[in-house]
Design an enzyme around this catalytic site. Structure first.
Site, PDB file in Angstrom:
ATOM      1  N   CYS A  65       0.771  -1.315  -0.196  1.00 19.01           N
ATOM      2  CA  CYS A  65       0.018   0.139  -0.051  1.00 19.01           C
ATOM      3  C   CYS A  65       0.783   1.474  -0.089  1.00 19.01           C
ATOM      4  O   CYS A  65       1.865   1.295   0.744  1.00 19.01           O
ATOM      5  CB  CYS A  65      -0.908   0.123   1.222  1.00 19.01           C
ATOM      6  SG  CYS A  65      -2.042   1.258   1.234  1.00 19.01           S
ATOM      7  N   CYS A  69      -0.156   4.999   7.084  1.00 21.53           N
ATOM      8  CA  CYS A  69      -1.001   4.799   8.159  1.00 21.53           C
ATOM      9  C   CYS A  69      -0.126   4.005   9.296  1.00 21.53           C
ATOM     10  O   CYS A  69       0.263   2.869   8.998  1.00 21.53           O
ATOM     11  CB  CYS A  69      -2.296   4.013   8.156  1.00 21.53           C
ATOM     12  SG  CYS A  69      -3.096   4.566   6.447  1.00 21.53           S
ATOM     13  N   CYS A  72      -0.911   0.245  10.457  1.00 23.13           N
ATOM     14  CA  CYS A  72      -1.254  -0.696   9.371  1.00 23.13           C
ATOM     15  C   CYS A  72      -0.078  -1.398   8.987  1.00 23.13           C
ATOM     16  O   CYS A  72       1.127  -1.074   8.644  1.00 23.13           O
ATOM     17  CB  CYS A  72      -1.752   0.100   8.237  1.00 23.13           C
ATOM     18  SG  CYS A  72      -2.274  -1.135   6.970  1.00 23.13           S
ATOM     19  N   CYS A 109     -16.911  -9.167   3.572  1.00 19.19           N
ATOM     20  CA  CYS A 109     -16.362  -7.917   3.533  1.00 19.19           C
ATOM     21  C   CYS A 109     -15.096  -8.216   2.531  1.00 19.19           C
ATOM     22  O   CYS A 109     -14.260  -8.796   2.823  1.00 19.19           O
ATOM     23  CB  CYS A 109     -15.664  -7.387   4.860  1.00 19.19           C
ATOM     24  SG  CYS A 109     -17.126  -7.115   6.004  1.00 19.19           S
ATOM     25  N   CYS A 142     -19.936  -6.385   1.560  1.00 22.06           N
ATOM     26  CA  CYS A 142     -19.572  -5.273   1.719  1.00 22.06           C
ATOM     27  C   CYS A 142     -18.153  -4.891   1.092  1.00 22.06           C
ATOM     28  O   CYS A 142     -17.398  -5.794   1.284  1.00 22.06           O
ATOM     29  CB  CYS A 142     -19.543  -4.777   3.338  1.00 22.06           C
ATOM     30  SG  CYS A 142     -18.699  -3.098   3.765  1.00 22.06           S
ATOM     31  N   CYS A 202     -20.684   1.894   6.334  1.00 22.37           N
ATOM     32  CA  CYS A 202     -20.043   1.313   7.497  1.00 22.37           C
ATOM     33  C   CYS A 202     -18.633   1.898   7.903  1.00 22.37           C
ATOM     34  O   CYS A 202     -17.774   2.179   6.947  1.00 22.37           O
ATOM     35  CB  CYS A 202     -19.601  -0.186   7.174  1.00 22.37           C
ATOM     36  SG  CYS A 202     -18.716  -1.020   8.566  1.00 22.37           S
ATOM     37  N   ARG A 272     -20.042  -3.567  15.841  1.00 27.48           N
ATOM     38  CA  ARG A 272     -19.305  -4.451  15.685  1.00 27.48           C
ATOM     39  C   ARG A 272     -17.910  -4.630  16.382  1.00 27.48           C
ATOM     40  O   ARG A 272     -17.103  -3.660  16.178  1.00 27.48           O
ATOM     41  CB  ARG A 272     -18.960  -4.656  14.183  1.00 27.48           C
ATOM     42  CG  ARG A 272     -18.169  -6.046  13.596  1.00 27.48           C
ATOM     43  CD  ARG A 272     -18.004  -5.935  12.322  1.00 27.48           C
ATOM     44  NE  ARG A 272     -19.368  -5.416  11.439  1.00 27.48           N
ATOM     45  CZ  ARG A 272     -19.558  -5.014  10.342  1.00 27.48           C
ATOM     46  NH1 ARG A 272     -18.139  -4.617   9.770  1.00 27.48           N
ATOM     47  NH2 ARG A 272     -20.240  -4.457   9.831  1.00 27.48           N
TER      48      ARG A 272
END
Length: 395
Positions: A65, A69, A72, A109, A142, A202, A272
């Site tokens: 990526c 972040c 992450c 998901c 999702c 979400c 959740r």
């Protein structure tokens, strides 16, 4: 406690607590913790009974990526030893999803690392959605693909996606401390795009990144204003090789207080428990089911979760039941005609494990919580099975 009686009354009326009341929940003592759980549990049961919705993650593209972040394991320049692979083919993704659905999951998901999808990526995901829905009647799908450009949310909706996940993660005032390659406003914009396209939004948070009580309340109040249908609460998994790898300050008691606060602020929303529940709640996971009405089944994006069978046994032993595909998750007042997973109406409340999307993988210094005696690094294991491998998934 007068505070808890007030919060229960407000929760049953869908009335927003004050910031002071929300902060007071986070400041309660361990001696009062069971009272806090019992009070928030009344609100949870009023809106959702004893049902627990199961969700299953499929990591369509892992690692590599370009975003930075801090939490992450898939971030720019990451040296975490996670699985790295490019896009799964639709049949591969559908096979991975089938394992979770066989284990009782109601929602799949689909997550991909990266800043956001290209138009070609949307085509790829559309093919995967079709493959999954063709083979599994009634399944919710999702997508979690990062920041959306204009028109992409509409294309996902047309392709059959039911929902879109994009977490706010932390308060606006501290967002720049964890990510510099995009902004808090970028994330809000993507959630807004999902709403406007008719997708069930979400959006949630990650607790344990060094935030204060005020930061936690800020982000949860911001989520309520955005009005997502589901709010994933992630507890930072400190993965070796990430900037937050040494942040080990969450306790089970702290996690329960956070979940209770979210439930009081978002009474009629799918709350959740996402990444990190096994690492930080540990033996208190069954107690947390009195606060949240939804969990992820099995593994996360790049780290292992509790065995899927253990999840099912935990739910049954705690006196709860798995929500069926024939049951509507959200209360009737939040569901539009024809919607199976529910979509927002007007105002209300609304895993991190890598991409800052639906689940999480990445605890932090939090408020007045007691510090755990020793970091439980033994509870963090990089995923080596399931999507992207030749080994059977955990579901």
């Amino acid at each position: 406690m007068d505070l808890l009686n007030t919060l229960v009354d407000k929760g049953l009326r869908r009335e927003l607590p004050t910031r002071e009341e929300a902060l007071a929940v986070l400041a309660t003592s361990d001696d009062d913790l069971l009272d806090v759980v019992a009070a928030a549990g009344k609100v949870r049961r009023h809106w959702f009974g004893r049902r627990v919705k199961l969700n299953y993650l499929v990591n369509l593209k892992s690692g590599l990526c370009p975003e930075d972040c801090s939490y992450c394991s898939q971030r720019l320049g990451s040296d975490t030893g996670i699985l790295k692979y490019t896009w799964l083919k639709p049949d591969e993704a559908s096979k991975a999803a089938a394992a979770g659905l066989a284990g009782g999951a109601k929602r799949v998901c689909l997550v991909a690392s990266g800043r956001g999808p290209t138009d070609r990526d949307i085509d790829r995901v559309a093919g995967t959605i079709k493959a999954i829905k063709d083979q599994n009647e009634g399944v919710e799908v999702c997508a979690c693909l990062g920041l959306l450009s204009d028109g992409q949310a509409e294309r996902l909706r047309e392709a059959g996606a039911d929902a879109y996940n994009h977490n706010l993660n932390t308060s606006e005032s501290t967002y720049g401390d964890i990510t510099t390659t995009h902004t808090y406003a970028d994330r809000v914009d993507t959630v807004t795009k999902a709403h406007a396209a008719g997708l069930s939004a979400c959006s949630g948070l990650i607790a344990g990144m060094g935030e204060s009580d005020e930061d936690l309340v800020d982000v949860v109040f911001s989520l309520r204003e955005l009005d997502p249908d589901s709010v994933p609460v992630n507890f930072l998994i400190p993965v070796e090789g990430t900037p937050l790898a040494k942040e080990w300050h969450l306790t089970p008691q702290r996690c329960l207080r956070i979940l209770a606060m979210v439930r009081f602020v978002c009474p009629d929303i799918e709350v959740r428990i996402a990444g990190g529940r096994e690492v930080h709640l540990r033996t208190q996971q069954p107690l947390a089911l009195n606060l949240a009405n939804s969990i992820f089944l099995g593994d996360y994006l790049t780290t292992e979760g509790q065995a899927g069978q253990a999840d099912l046994e935990m739910i049954a032993d705690a006196g709860f039941e798995v929500e069926g595909t024939d049951q509507v998750t959200l209360p009737e007042h939040r569901v539009t005609v024809g919607g199976s997973c529910g979509s927002h109406e007007s105002a209300g409340c609304g895993s991190h494990d890598g991409a800052g999307c639906g689940s999480h993988e990445a605890g932090g210094v939090c408020g007045t919580a007691a510090v755990a005696a020793e970091p439980r690094t033994d509870l963090v294991a990089v995923r080596r099975r399931g999507a992207g491998t030749d080994l059977a998934p955990n579901a």
